[in-house]
Design an enzyme around this catalytic site. Structure first.
Site, PDB file in Angstrom:
ATOM      1  N   HIS A 100       0.840  -1.195   0.000  1.00  0.00           N
ATOM      2  CA  HIS A 100       0.000   0.000   0.000  1.00  0.00           C
ATOM      3  C   HIS A 100       0.881   1.253   0.000  1.00  0.00           C
ATOM      4  CE1 HIS A 100      -2.864   3.060   1.197  1.00  0.00           C
ATOM      5  NE2 HIS A 100      -3.795   2.243   0.750  1.00  0.00           N
ATOM      6  N   GLU A 137      -4.025   2.143  -7.282  1.00  0.00           N
ATOM      7  CA  GLU A 137      -4.375   3.241  -6.395  1.00  0.00           C
ATOM      8  C   GLU A 137      -3.499   4.444  -6.721  1.00  0.00           C
ATOM      9  OE1 GLU A 137      -6.474   1.591  -2.654  1.00  0.00           O
ATOM     10  OE2 GLU A 137      -4.369   1.908  -2.178  1.00  0.00           O
TER      11      GLU A 137
HETATM   12  P1  13P Z   1      -9.688   6.181   0.257  1.00  0.00           P
HETATM   13  O1  13P Z   1     -10.846   5.384  -0.233  1.00  0.00           O
HETATM   14  O2  13P Z   1      -9.893   6.764   1.635  1.00  0.00           O
HETATM   15  O3  13P Z   1      -9.219   7.178  -0.754  1.00  0.00           O
HETATM   16  O4  13P Z   1      -8.467   5.149   0.442  1.00  0.00           O
HETATM   17  C1  13P Z   1      -8.104   4.372  -0.613  1.00  0.00           C
HETATM   18  C2  13P Z   1      -7.083   3.424  -0.133  1.00  0.00           C
HETATM   19  O5  13P Z   1      -5.975   3.808   0.193  1.00  0.00           O
HETATM   20  C3  13P Z   1      -7.496   2.019  -0.030  1.00  0.00           C
HETATM   21  O6  13P Z   1      -6.408   1.188   0.172  1.00  0.00           O
END
Ligand code: 13P
Length: 254
Positions: A94, A166
């Site tokens: 992450h 992401e």
């Molecule tokens: P948000 O949905 O708060 O933007 O976070 C996304 C995330 O980092 C999921 O791993």
């Protein structure tokens, strides 16, 4: 394959709060069959939630993991320990682990190999930050992350892996009005990821692998993001902390 909707609670919710969430959430999504649902609570709540979710259609995942089975690694959690809780998934790489805790692709690769060895399904997070995006480096960054993090992974292991795209600039950091990537930008990223996977492995794997989107996904935008051809689900942070809002996202899967 069903779309995967996963909640990443990050460092939120005590055991008690986690159980209260699940009690409410289970009632709302009782008849939901369209999506595969995974909740990734803090380590401390894994065992309690696993018990709550026995015989349900909701699975449990962890947010991180060490690659060794045991040893002198103060503060870390091993794959064996996660398995024992009933965990089936683990989020690895992450951007918050990378940016705040200094994890790099090499470490993430070791974790992926260890997770697979122990029968945990990795959710590998990749994505560019704002500076990299502004410098036009998005594709380079994504390709390098995929090549490094999936190094020496066998074709046969790829069916256990989910990729989460992401874009770091789209992550809410707890701000509910933060903007997600547009569905077109997200789709472009996902398509590109699929093309890299095709080059690295083969066409069948690139078609079958689930690539889910993360970054300010919420009830207001989930349906349009999830309707894109290469978006196979979502990894939801902030909007997964509320049972009704997370259930609405799950229900956006058609
Ligand atoms: P948000 O949905 O708060 O933007 O976070 C996304 C995330 O980092 C999921 O791993």
């Amino acid at each position: 394959m069903k779309k995967l909707i996963a909640a990443n609670w990050k460092m939120n919710k005590t055991i008690k709060e986690s159980v209260l969430f699940i009690e409410e959430f289970k009632k709302i999504i009782k008849n939901e069959k369209n999506a595969e649902i995974v909740i990734c609570p803090p380590f401390t709540a894994l065992t309690a939630l696993s018990k709550e979710l026995k015989n349900s259609n909701i699975k449990i995942g962890a947010q991180n993991m060490h690659f060794e089975e045991a040893g002198a690694f103060t503060g870390e959690i091993s794959p064996l320990m996660l398995k024992e809780t009933g965990c089936e998934y683990v989020i690895l790489g992450h951007s918050e682990r990378r940016e705040i805790f200094g994890e790099d692709d090499l470490l993430v690769n070791k974790k992926i190999i260890a997770a697979l060895k122990h029968g945990l399904s990795p959710i590998l997070c990749i994505g560019e930050n704002l500076e990299q995006k502004n410098q036009g480096k998005t594709k380079n960054i994504i390709e390098n992350q995929l090549k490094n993090c999936l190094k020496s992974i066998d074709k046969s292991q790829m069916e256990s892996i989910t990729i989460a795209y992401e874009p770091v600039w789209a992550i809410s950091r707890g701000n509910p009005s933060h903007k997600a990537a547009t569905k077109e930008d997200a789709e472009e990223g996902h398509k590109f990821i699929r093309s890299v996977i095709e080059k690295m492995f083969d066409t069948a794997i690139s078609k079958n692998i689930r690539i889910i989107y993360g970054g300010s996904m919420k009830p207001e935008n989930a349906r349009e993001l999830l309707s894109m051809p290469d978006i196979d689900g979502g990894l939801v942070g902030n909007a997964s902390l509320d049972a009704k809002s997370f259930a609405e996202i799950v229900k956006s899967v058609k």
